[in-house]
Scaffold this motif. Structure first.
Motif, PDB file in Angstrom:
ATOM      1  N   GLN A   1       0.963  -1.225  -0.062  1.00  0.00           N
ATOM      2  CA  GLN A   1       0.001   0.067  -0.089  1.00  0.00           C
ATOM      3  C   GLN A   1       0.942   1.142   0.109  1.00  0.00           C
ATOM      4  O   GLN A   1       0.738   2.243  -0.891  1.00  0.00           O
ATOM      5  CB  GLN A   1      -0.987   0.037   1.238  1.00  0.00           C
ATOM      6  N   ALA A   2       1.967   1.381   0.857  1.00  0.00           N
ATOM      7  CA  ALA A   2       2.904   2.274   0.733  1.00  0.00           C
ATOM      8  C   ALA A   2       3.547   2.542  -0.294  1.00  0.00           C
ATOM      9  O   ALA A   2       3.623   3.793  -0.818  1.00  0.00           O
ATOM     10  CB  ALA A   2       3.834   2.292   2.085  1.00  0.00           C
ATOM     11  N   ILE A   3       4.003   1.561  -1.034  1.00  0.00           N
ATOM     12  CA  ILE A   3       4.647   1.844  -2.404  1.00  0.00           C
ATOM     13  C   ILE A   3       3.639   2.190  -3.444  1.00  0.00           C
ATOM     14  O   ILE A   3       3.994   3.361  -4.035  1.00  0.00           O
ATOM     15  CB  ILE A   3       5.187   0.518  -2.565  1.00  0.00           C
ATOM     16  N   GLU A   4       2.476   1.769  -3.529  1.00  0.00           N
ATOM     17  CA  GLU A   4       1.578   2.122  -4.489  1.00  0.00           C
ATOM     18  C   GLU A   4       1.075   3.529  -4.342  1.00  0.00           C
ATOM     19  O   GLU A   4       1.241   4.418  -5.283  1.00  0.00           O
ATOM     20  CB  GLU A   4       0.362   1.309  -4.712  1.00  0.00           C
ATOM     21  N   GLU A   5       0.870   4.073  -3.033  1.00  0.00           N
ATOM     22  CA  GLU A   5       0.717   5.445  -2.910  1.00  0.00           C
ATOM     23  C   GLU A   5       1.908   6.053  -3.393  1.00  0.00           C
ATOM     24  O   GLU A   5       1.439   7.409  -3.806  1.00  0.00           O
ATOM     25  CB  GLU A   5       0.442   5.752  -1.316  1.00  0.00           C
TER      26      GLU A   5
END
Length: 63
Positions: free
Chosen positions: A22-26
């Motif tokens: 989730q953090a990488i995609e954001e």
């Protein structure tokens, strides 16, 4: 290894995987990533056991 150990390990690793994705995609959404490769590093540590495990890899930007 005990069932409790296996369940707690799987729960922790699932949490790491899901929250990291989730953090990488954001971060990727907020940047212009087309055609770029990014070096990623994850570190897992358990200070009480003297463990520090590092994994590195490459994540390709979105087209």
């Amino acid at each position: 290894m005990s069932d409790d150990f296996n369940m707690s390990m799987r729960k922790f690793l699932k949490q790491v995987g899901v929250t990291s994705q989730q953090a990488i995609e954001e971060a990727m959404r907020d940047a212009s990533t087309a055609g770029k490769d990014y070096t990623a590093k994850a570190v897992i540590s358990i200070p009480e056991l003297g463990l520090e495990h590092e994994v590195t890899g490459t994540i390709k930007g979105q087209d």
